[in-house]
Every structure is written in C-alpha cells, then in structure tokens.
Write a protein that holds these residues in place. Structure first.
Motif, PDB file in Angstrom:
ATOM      1  N   SER A  82       6.775  44.902  64.217  1.00 14.35           N
ATOM      2  CA  SER A  82       6.881  44.036  64.473  1.00 14.35           C
ATOM      3  C   SER A  82       7.402  43.034  65.937  1.00 14.35           C
ATOM      4  N   VAL A  83       6.393  42.349  66.460  1.00 10.39           N
ATOM      5  CA  VAL A  83       6.713  41.684  67.536  1.00 10.39           C
ATOM      6  C   VAL A  83       7.315  40.385  68.411  1.00 10.39           C
ATOM      7  N   ALA A  84       8.130  39.831  68.532  1.00 10.79           N
ATOM      8  CA  ALA A  84       8.224  38.234  69.221  1.00 10.79           C
ATOM      9  C   ALA A  84       8.072  38.532  70.360  1.00 10.79           C
ATOM     10  N   TRP A  85       6.277  38.182  70.778  1.00 12.19           N
ATOM     11  CA  TRP A  85       6.151  37.883  71.811  1.00 12.19           C
ATOM     12  C   TRP A  85       7.064  37.731  72.724  1.00 12.19           C
ATOM     13  N   GLY A  86       7.006  37.990  74.299  1.00 15.76           N
ATOM     14  CA  GLY A  86       7.801  37.938  75.289  1.00 15.76           C
ATOM     15  C   GLY A  86       9.290  38.432  75.094  1.00 15.76           C
ATOM     16  N   TYR A  87       9.864  38.773  74.291  1.00  7.40           N
ATOM     17  CA  TYR A  87      11.156  38.954  73.817  1.00  7.40           C
ATOM     18  C   TYR A  87      11.445  40.245  73.445  1.00  7.40           C
ATOM     19  N   ALA A  88      11.419  40.335  72.666  1.00  9.38           N
ATOM     20  CA  ALA A  88      11.202  41.819  71.555  1.00  9.38           C
ATOM     21  C   ALA A  88       9.907  42.726  70.850  1.00  9.38           C
ATOM     22  N   ILE A  89      10.166  43.924  70.440  1.00  7.36           N
ATOM     23  CA  ILE A  89       9.271  44.183  69.729  1.00  7.36           C
ATOM     24  C   ILE A  89      10.495  45.334  68.109  1.00  7.36           C
ATOM     25  N   GLN A  90      10.403  44.877  67.381  1.00 12.32           N
ATOM     26  CA  GLN A  90      11.333  46.140  66.147  1.00 12.32           C
ATOM     27  C   GLN A  90      10.007  46.760  65.636  1.00 12.32           C
ATOM     28  N   PRO A 137      16.065  49.096  62.295  1.00 15.57           N
ATOM     29  CA  PRO A 137      14.680  49.056  63.860  1.00 15.57           C
ATOM     30  C   PRO A 137      14.968  49.409  64.581  1.00 15.57           C
ATOM     31  N   VAL A 138      14.062  50.202  65.703  1.00 11.74           N
ATOM     32  CA  VAL A 138      14.038  50.623  67.239  1.00 11.74           C
ATOM     33  C   VAL A 138      13.440  49.512  67.802  1.00 11.74           C
ATOM     34  N   VAL A 139      14.130  49.032  68.525  1.00 12.61           N
ATOM     35  CA  VAL A 139      13.776  48.481  69.130  1.00 12.61           C
ATOM     36  C   VAL A 139      13.890  47.430  70.292  1.00 12.61           C
ATOM     37  N   PHE A 140      12.635  47.288  71.338  1.00  4.49           N
ATOM     38  CA  PHE A 140      12.198  47.536  72.472  1.00  4.49           C
ATOM     39  C   PHE A 140      11.895  46.174  73.279  1.00  4.49           C
ATOM     40  N   PHE A 141      12.747  45.674  74.213  1.00  5.59           N
ATOM     41  CA  PHE A 141      12.925  44.570  74.728  1.00  5.59           C
ATOM     42  C   PHE A 141      12.564  44.904  76.115  1.00  5.59           C
ATOM     43  N   LEU A 142      11.727  43.467  76.023  1.00  2.89           N
ATOM     44  CA  LEU A 142      10.530  42.944  77.437  1.00  2.89           C
ATOM     45  C   LEU A 142      11.642  43.522  78.651  1.00  2.89           C
ATOM     46  N   GLU A 143      10.016  43.988  79.437  1.00  2.46           N
ATOM     47  CA  GLU A 143       9.891  44.804  80.256  1.00  2.46           C
ATOM     48  C   GLU A 143       9.572  44.061  81.557  1.00  2.46           C
ATOM     49  N   SER A 144       8.781  44.242  81.520  1.00  5.55           N
ATOM     50  CA  SER A 144       7.915  43.753  82.661  1.00  5.55           C
ATOM     51  C   SER A 144       6.379  42.378  81.961  1.00  5.55           C
ATOM     52  N   VAL A 145       6.110  41.521  82.081  1.00  9.85           N
ATOM     53  CA  VAL A 145       4.899  40.563  82.342  1.00  9.85           C
ATOM     54  C   VAL A 145       4.035  40.706  83.656  1.00  9.85           C
ATOM     55  N   SER A 146       2.809  41.111  83.256  1.00  9.04           N
ATOM     56  CA  SER A 146       1.932  41.018  84.338  1.00  9.04           C
ATOM     57  C   SER A 146       0.595  39.905  83.879  1.00  9.04           C
ATOM     58  N   SER A 147      -0.082  39.018  84.762  1.00  9.09           N
ATOM     59  CA  SER A 147      -1.329  38.568  84.056  1.00  9.09           C
ATOM     60  C   SER A 147      -2.061  38.259  84.622  1.00  9.09           C
ATOM     61  N   ASP A 148      -3.651  37.319  84.148  1.00  4.37           N
ATOM     62  CA  ASP A 148      -4.834  37.478  85.352  1.00  4.37           C
ATOM     63  C   ASP A 148      -4.794  35.552  84.810  1.00  4.37           C
ATOM     64  N   SER A 149      -5.905  35.358  84.896  1.00  4.84           N
ATOM     65  CA  SER A 149      -5.992  33.961  84.877  1.00  4.84           C
ATOM     66  C   SER A 149      -6.364  33.881  83.067  1.00  4.84           C
ATOM     67  N   SER A 150      -7.331  34.591  82.226  1.00  5.45           N
ATOM     68  CA  SER A 150      -7.347  34.567  81.216  1.00  5.45           C
ATOM     69  C   SER A 150      -6.509  35.994  79.966  1.00  5.45           C
ATOM     70  N   LYS A 151      -5.467  37.107  80.905  1.00  7.79           N
ATOM     71  CA  LYS A 151      -5.057  37.824  80.055  1.00  7.79           C
ATOM     72  C   LYS A 151      -4.166  38.359  80.484  1.00  7.79           C
ATOM     73  N   VAL A 152      -2.754  38.392  79.454  1.00  8.28           N
ATOM     74  CA  VAL A 152      -2.045  38.562  79.825  1.00  8.28           C
ATOM     75  C   VAL A 152      -1.094  40.114  79.142  1.00  8.28           C
ATOM     76  N   TRP A 153      -0.568  40.951  79.932  1.00 11.38           N
ATOM     77  CA  TRP A 153      -0.167  41.926  79.775  1.00 11.38           C
ATOM     78  C   TRP A 153       1.417  42.109  78.907  1.00 11.38           C
ATOM     79  N   THR A 154       1.946  42.337  78.364  1.00 14.38           N
ATOM     80  CA  THR A 154       3.404  42.694  78.323  1.00 14.38           C
ATOM     81  C   THR A 154       4.385  44.039  78.383  1.00 14.38           C
ATOM     82  N   HIS A 155       4.998  44.271  78.581  1.00 18.14           N
ATOM     83  CA  HIS A 155       5.750  45.911  78.717  1.00 18.14           C
ATOM     84  C   HIS A 155       7.195  45.874  78.627  1.00 18.14           C
ATOM     85  N   TYR A 156       7.138  46.073  77.144  1.00 18.56           N
ATOM     86  CA  TYR A 156       8.560  46.238  76.066  1.00 18.56           C
ATOM     87  C   TYR A 156       9.160  47.727  75.765  1.00 18.56           C
TER      88      TYR A 156
END
Length: 200
Positions: A82-90, A137-156
């Motif tokens: 379960s991904v809560a974008w920009g916050y956490a993943i369970q 559940p095992v929880v992963f919290f947002l660590e970093s965000v990177s992006s370009d003009s149209s794409k976003v990568w979030t790391h948890y």
C-alpha cells in the motif's frame, strides 16, 4: 468570515499519531493539517516542523498526488503493498482485500477528550491498529524525491521499530523506489499513473 460548502471536503480533527489517516487517505486532494501541537511528528525521529518540511519535499514536486493511495499485489511473494505517495509504504504479508486497506487504521484519538460514545465515532470506516509492532505491516517512510519535467521518483526507507521475526522476502527489503508521471491538471481528467514499484 463566511464558509464555503464544498461537497467532498471535510475537516477532521485528531490527537496523537496521524499515520493511520495519512497512509490511507481517500482519493481526494489533501488540503491542510491542523492542530499540529497535539499530534506526534508525522515522520519518525524528526521534530514536528522538520517532519512537515520533509513531507513538503514531495508536495512541492507533485502536490496533486500527495498521500494518494495505491495498492499493488506481489503474487509471487504473497505480499500486498500500500503506497501513500510522498509519505509511506506499508508491506503486508499475504493478500489483503482493497476495501480493507482503504479503511483508516486507528492510530489517532478523537479530538474531544471526554468519554462519550459519540466522541469516538468518525464519518469514515476505521480498522484496528495492533498494539504489537510485530503484528503490523513493515513500513517504509519517504526518504527522498527526485524529478524531471514529467517524471517523479520517490524513495522510501524501511523503518525498524522492534526486532520482529518477519519473512525473508520482507526482511531483505531495505528501500522501495516508486516511479510515477507528474499529474497533469490540463487534461480535464486526472489519471493516476503509478507505473512501477521497485524493491531493493
């Protein structure tokens, strides 16, 4: 000041830990957080203000997507993600039904402190949140965000709370990376384009 009634917008006040609400936020825009002096920091090991600054790293990149929930299934490993974008993943061991995951986990307390039955009722469905960290559940919290003009990568990054015995599939996960396209509000309809989730 007058109030504008907008269908679908609700203000809900809580005390305590907002994790249950933020990690299963309904598919609607998230507008604001109130009464931060009576809630715990939304990210572990941070002050309230530092935790909000951290959340805004994702908000500033793709504000329309913040906290939007997506559920993925890894059938080969029998995992529900379960991904809560920009916050956490369970990451749940086993297959969980979508309606169950859309209900908020009761990590929070009602705003009113009295013991009246009515004060513990909510306008949405909730589910239990285990007091035993090893049953969560095992929880992963947002660590970093990177992006370009149209794409976003979030790391948890995985958040370890106790020395729990978990399956080797989940135990070996340390980081989850999510790739998505930025939401485009010029197209009339907003499509949620969560393309892939990588486990590392």
């Amino acid at each position: 000041m007058g109030l504008t009634r907008e269908p679908g917008f609700h203000q809900v006040d809580f005390r305590g830990d907002l994790f249950g609400m933020l990690s299963a936020h309904p598919l609607a825009s998230f507008l604001s957080l109130h009464h931060l002096d009576v809630v715990e920091p939304i990210f572990p090991n941070m002050t309230r203000s530092r935790a909000l600054e951290h959340l805004f790293k994702a908000v500033n990149v793709d504000p329309g997507r913040i906290l939007q929930q997506t559920v993925c299934y890894d059938r080969s490993n029998s995992l529900t993600v379960s991904v809560a974008w920009g916050y956490a993943i369970q990451v749940f061991k086993g297959n969980y039904l979508l309606p169950d995951l859309l209900r908020l986990q009761r990590t929070f307390r009602p705003w009113r402190r009295n013991r009246e039955f009515v004060s513990s009722l909510y306008m949405f469905k909730t589910r239990e949140y285990s007091n035993d960290p090893c049953k969560r559940p095992v929880v992963f919290f947002l660590e970093s965000v990177s992006s370009d003009s149209s794409k976003v990568w979030t790391h948890y990054a995985r958040h370890v709370v106790e020395n729990c015995s978990i399956s080797s599939t989940v135990h070996n996960l340390e980081m989850i990376r999510v790739f998505s396209h930025k939401l485009d509000f010029d197209i009339g309809k907003v499509f949620y384009n969560l393309h892939s989730v990588w486990f590392r």
